[in-house]
Design a protein around this motif. Structure first.
Motif, PDB file in Angstrom:
ATOM      1  N   ALA A 141     141.968  12.788 -24.785  1.00  0.00           N
ATOM      2  CA  ALA A 141     141.564  11.708 -23.885  1.00  0.00           C
ATOM      3  C   ALA A 141     142.748  10.823 -23.521  1.00  0.00           C
ATOM      4  N   LEU A 142     143.559  10.470 -24.502  1.00  0.00           N
ATOM      5  CA  LEU A 142     144.726   9.629 -24.235  1.00  0.00           C
ATOM      6  C   LEU A 142     145.739  10.357 -23.356  1.00  0.00           C
ATOM      7  N   ALA A 143     145.924  11.647 -23.616  1.00  0.00           N
ATOM      8  CA  ALA A 143     146.854  12.432 -22.807  1.00  0.00           C
ATOM      9  C   ALA A 143     146.361  12.542 -21.366  1.00  0.00           C
ATOM     10  N   TYR A 144     145.055  12.691 -21.176  1.00  0.00           N
ATOM     11  CA  TYR A 144     144.525  12.778 -19.812  1.00  0.00           C
ATOM     12  C   TYR A 144     144.745  11.463 -19.071  1.00  0.00           C
ATOM     13  N   ALA A 145     144.548  10.349 -19.776  1.00  0.00           N
ATOM     14  CA  ALA A 145     144.769   9.048 -19.141  1.00  0.00           C
ATOM     15  C   ALA A 145     146.224   8.870 -18.721  1.00  0.00           C
ATOM     16  N   ARG A 146     147.154   9.415 -19.508  1.00  0.00           N
ATOM     17  CA  ARG A 146     148.582   9.285 -19.191  1.00  0.00           C
ATOM     18  C   ARG A 146     149.045  10.268 -18.120  1.00  0.00           C
ATOM     19  N   SER A 147     148.252  11.295 -17.880  1.00  0.00           N
ATOM     20  CA  SER A 147     148.734  12.434 -17.096  1.00  0.00           C
ATOM     21  C   SER A 147     148.868  12.167 -15.608  1.00  0.00           C
ATOM     22  N   GLY A 148     148.119  11.203 -15.089  1.00  0.00           N
ATOM     23  CA  GLY A 148     148.107  10.979 -13.652  1.00  0.00           C
ATOM     24  C   GLY A 148     147.259  11.971 -12.890  1.00  0.00           C
ATOM     25  N   GLU A 149     146.504  12.820 -13.622  1.00  0.00           N
ATOM     26  CA  GLU A 149     145.617  13.770 -12.958  1.00  0.00           C
ATOM     27  C   GLU A 149     144.568  13.034 -12.117  1.00  0.00           C
ATOM     28  N   SER A 150     144.236  13.585 -10.975  1.00  0.00           N
ATOM     29  CA  SER A 150     143.175  13.035 -10.128  1.00  0.00           C
ATOM     30  C   SER A 150     141.882  13.780 -10.445  1.00  0.00           C
ATOM     31  N   ALA A 151     141.013  13.133 -11.198  1.00  0.00           N
ATOM     32  CA  ALA A 151     139.791  13.788 -11.669  1.00  0.00           C
ATOM     33  C   ALA A 151     138.815  14.005 -10.520  1.00  0.00           C
ATOM     34  N   LYS A 152     138.396  15.249 -10.340  1.00  0.00           N
ATOM     35  CA  LYS A 152     137.359  15.527  -9.356  1.00  0.00           C
ATOM     36  C   LYS A 152     135.990  15.152  -9.910  1.00  0.00           C
ATOM     37  N   ASN A 153     135.821  15.356 -11.232  1.00  0.00           N
ATOM     38  CA  ASN A 153     134.562  15.056 -11.911  1.00  0.00           C
ATOM     39  C   ASN A 153     134.785  13.976 -12.953  1.00  0.00           C
ATOM     40  N   ARG A 154     133.696  13.348 -13.381  1.00  0.00           N
ATOM     41  CA  ARG A 154     133.796  12.374 -14.466  1.00  0.00           C
ATOM     42  C   ARG A 154     134.072  13.102 -15.777  1.00  0.00           C
ATOM     43  N   VAL A 155     134.959  12.533 -16.583  1.00  0.00           N
ATOM     44  CA  VAL A 155     135.271  13.073 -17.896  1.00  0.00           C
ATOM     45  C   VAL A 155     134.756  12.084 -18.936  1.00  0.00           C
ATOM     46  N   ARG A 156     133.955  12.576 -19.864  1.00  0.00           N
ATOM     47  CA  ARG A 156     133.307  11.717 -20.865  1.00  0.00           C
ATOM     48  C   ARG A 156     133.510  12.324 -22.253  1.00  0.00           C
ATOM     49  N   PHE A 157     133.778  11.463 -23.218  1.00  0.00           N
ATOM     50  CA  PHE A 157     133.974  11.898 -24.600  1.00  0.00           C
ATOM     51  C   PHE A 157     132.951  11.207 -25.493  1.00  0.00           C
ATOM     52  N   GLY A 158     132.379  11.967 -26.429  1.00  0.00           N
ATOM     53  CA  GLY A 158     131.429  11.410 -27.379  1.00  0.00           C
ATOM     54  C   GLY A 158     131.928  11.568 -28.804  1.00  0.00           C
ATOM     55  N   PHE A 159     131.908  10.481 -29.554  1.00  0.00           N
ATOM     56  CA  PHE A 159     132.245  10.502 -30.980  1.00  0.00           C
ATOM     57  C   PHE A 159     130.950  10.178 -31.715  1.00  0.00           C
ATOM     58  N   TRP A 160     130.382  11.180 -32.390  1.00  0.00           N
ATOM     59  CA  TRP A 160     129.008  11.080 -32.868  1.00  0.00           C
ATOM     60  C   TRP A 160     128.928  10.547 -34.287  1.00  0.00           C
ATOM     61  N   GLY A 161     127.933   9.721 -34.521  1.00  0.00           N
ATOM     62  CA  GLY A 161     127.640   9.252 -35.861  1.00  0.00           C
ATOM     63  C   GLY A 161     126.545  10.076 -36.499  1.00  0.00           C
ATOM     64  N   ALA A 162     126.495  10.035 -37.823  1.00  0.00           N
ATOM     65  CA  ALA A 162     125.401  10.615 -38.620  1.00  0.00           C
ATOM     66  C   ALA A 162     125.172  12.097 -38.359  1.00  0.00           C
ATOM     67  N   GLU A 163     126.209  12.837 -38.009  1.00  0.00           N
ATOM     68  CA  GLU A 163     126.052  14.290 -37.902  1.00  0.00           C
ATOM     69  C   GLU A 163     125.707  14.874 -39.261  1.00  0.00           C
ATOM     70  N   GLU A 164     126.335  14.336 -40.301  1.00  0.00           N
ATOM     71  CA  GLU A 164     126.136  14.883 -41.634  1.00  0.00           C
ATOM     72  C   GLU A 164     124.736  14.600 -42.184  1.00  0.00           C
ATOM     73  N   LEU A 165     123.987  13.737 -41.509  1.00  0.00           N
ATOM     74  CA  LEU A 165     122.608  13.437 -41.916  1.00  0.00           C
ATOM     75  C   LEU A 165     121.581  14.239 -41.121  1.00  0.00           C
ATOM     76  N   GLY A 166     122.062  15.147 -40.273  1.00  0.00           N
ATOM     77  CA  GLY A 166     121.131  15.957 -39.490  1.00  0.00           C
ATOM     78  C   GLY A 166     121.341  15.855 -38.001  1.00  0.00           C
ATOM     79  N   LEU A 167     122.600  15.733 -37.555  1.00  0.00           N
ATOM     80  CA  LEU A 167     122.935  15.692 -36.123  1.00  0.00           C
ATOM     81  C   LEU A 167     122.267  14.510 -35.430  1.00  0.00           C
ATOM     82  N   LEU A 168     122.112  13.399 -36.142  1.00  0.00           N
ATOM     83  CA  LEU A 168     121.287  12.298 -35.636  1.00  0.00           C
ATOM     84  C   LEU A 168     121.911  11.603 -34.432  1.00  0.00           C
ATOM     85  N   GLY A 169     123.239  11.434 -34.433  1.00  0.00           N
ATOM     86  CA  GLY A 169     123.870  10.703 -33.342  1.00  0.00           C
ATOM     87  C   GLY A 169     123.766  11.405 -32.010  1.00  0.00           C
ATOM     88  N   SER A 170     124.089  12.687 -31.973  1.00  0.00           N
ATOM     89  CA  SER A 170     124.014  13.422 -30.706  1.00  0.00           C
ATOM     90  C   SER A 170     122.568  13.536 -30.231  1.00  0.00           C
TER      91      SER A 170
END
Length: 473
Positions: A141-170
């Motif tokens: 994500a940080l590299a993409y922000a620095r790259s100067g690329e012109s995004a045609k589509n939205r780029v989204r990143f998810g950092f999930w909580g409680a995966e170890e409790l049963g994939l609860l965050g996602s």
């Protein structure tokens, strides 16, 4: 990586061994593959290790190390220009959090998403599982922000909580995503344990239909001369929630508690008869429990997919539904399509939305401040009677008839800015009321609709706006 009754030892045993055959993918453009820095990614992992060490040796949901991990990752993404949202939810171990980061460029009707779980188990710091992939998508994500690329589509990143409790965050994320927003997610790429110390190179094979993302990953590995195997992870990681909605998914994995076979050791190196990660879910899953070559190869694969899918042509975006020219008019996609101050577009329950969960809450600071949100639209010259409408509720701690705090509704063109309405702390009402303003003077012009709040040094006034529209009449 969540533990289930299906063990990776069994899954890996039935994985399909693949003979390297160069292949081309028609679904992604030909771009120079980015070289995501393994040095920077390792530095992120060292930071996660430090957080765990300072917080009881783990980063588990409900423990202070997890929230500290979220806060640190968020600070990196905020500084790079991402629009971030922290999404709290309840679990049996206490409050957990998803962190969503979106690059605010490209077509919001076509979203390319990558994710990884950020939590560890309580028995260790979780640096391979799953600091490795969290650090990998963070650096991408940080590299993409620095790259100067012109995004045609939205780029989204998810950092999930409680995966170890049963994939609860996602699960919480997709279950609370409005149907219209789910439909905009073109692909979800999941990464879990990408630096195992006795690594394999596995590509998810449990959602082969749609979009070709799985094939794009295998073609990438082919092109780099890296042998790989398919593996059916059968719902053991966060792609499962997206797959259940019919969203195309793909991902990579370097192995957990399953045992590496002799054939796999011949192909990939390492030690046959030993687990891919002997420290899986253990206290020894530290920053020393990593294969940096596997990490480097996998983060470059992540970069390849993000660069390719951010530029992919998903076709022409249809016009807004009905005759509303504004995108995301009810704010249910968060700050998407709106430009301005970070924070006013919120799902906070302290002030209710008129519909849904999100709204634009300007003010409420009780201190000298200014906040804005705006969006640009083109009003056709043939519009019969264009209008701007919005629903407003407000409350204040001010008294008297002096307007100390104001929210102005403005329209700016290339030559001038006009204030069409001014609301203040005088005459507030906690009952939503619709306001309608004439835009006939702007037919045939591209204009920016702007909400501008200014608040004085003391005593808050809150202006809460929802369900906006620019209609043709």
């Amino acid at each position: 990586m969540r533990t289930t009754t299906l063990r990776y030892a069994a899954a890996a045993a039935v994985a399909t061994a693949v003979t390297l055959t160069p292949s081309a993918s028609a679904s992604t453009p030909t771009l120079a593959d980015p070289d995501i820095s393994v040095t920077s990614t390792k530095a992120h992992l060292d930071q996660l290790q430090s957080i765990a060490t300072a917080n009881g040796g783990n980063r588990a949901t409900g423990r202070p190390g997890y929230k500290a991990s979220v806060d640190w990752v968020k600070s990196q993404l905020d500084a790079a220009g991402y629009v971030t949202t922290v999404q709290p939810f309840s679990t049996s171990s206490g409050t957990s959090y998803n962190l969503i980061a979106e690059w605010p460029h490209g077509d919001a009707n076509h979203v390319v998403m990558a994710g990884a779980h950020l939590d560890s188990v309580s028995s260790g710091p979780g640096i391979n599982d799953n600091g490795s992939a969290s650090a990998g998508i963070l650096e991408t994500a940080l590299a993409y922000a620095r790259s100067g690329e012109s995004a045609k589509n939205r780029v989204r990143f998810g950092f999930w909580g409680a995966e170890e409790l049963g994939l609860l965050g996602s699960k919480y994320y997709v279950n609370n995503l409005p149907t219209a927003e789910r439909d905009k997610v073109e692909v979800y790429l999941n990464f879990d344990m990408i630096a195992s110390p006795n690594p394999g190179y596995f590509v998810y094979d449990d959602n082969p239909a749609g979009d070709g993302a799985r094939d794009d990953l295998t073609a990438y590995f082919d092109g780099k001369g890296i042998p790989w195997e398919y593996i059916d992870v059968q719902g053991r990681s966060d792609h499962a929630a997206f797959r259940s909605l019919g969203i195309p998914t793909a991902g990579t994995f370097t192995g957990a508690e399953g045992t590496k076979t002799s054939a796999q050791a011949s192909k990939w190196g390492g030690t046959a008869g030993r687990a891919f990660d002997p420290c899986y879910h253990s206290s020894c899953d530290t920053s020393a429990n990593l294969d940096l070559t596997a990490l480097d190869r996998n983060i470059d694969a992540i970069g390849h997919m993000i660069w390719s899918y951010a530029a992919k042509d998903y076709g022409t975006t249809p016009p807004p539904s009905g005759d509303n020219l504004l995108k995301n008019p009810g704010f249910e996609a968060g700050a998407v399509d709106w430009t301005g101050t970070s924070g006013p577009i919120t799902s906070s329950t302290s002030r209710p939305a008129r519909t849904g969960s999100w709204k634009m809450w300007l003010g409420g600071n009780g201190s000298t401040s200014a906040e804005t949100e705006s969006q640009t639209v083109t009003i056709p010259s043939t519009a019969p009677a264009p209008r701007l409408s919005y629903w407003l509720r407000s409350d204040t701690a001010e008294t008297g008839s002096t307007a100390y705090d104001t929210m102005k509704v403005q329209v700016a063109s290339s030559t001038s800015t006009t204030t069409l309405a001014t609301h203040s702390n005088v005459g507030t009402s906690t009952v939503y009321a619709q306001k309608t303003l004439d835009l006939s003077a702007y037919k045939g012009r591209t204009v920016t609709v702007k909400f501008l709040m200014t608040e004085d040094a003391s005593l808050q006034t809150s202006f809460v706006v929802d369900d906006t529209a620019v209609t043709l009449g």
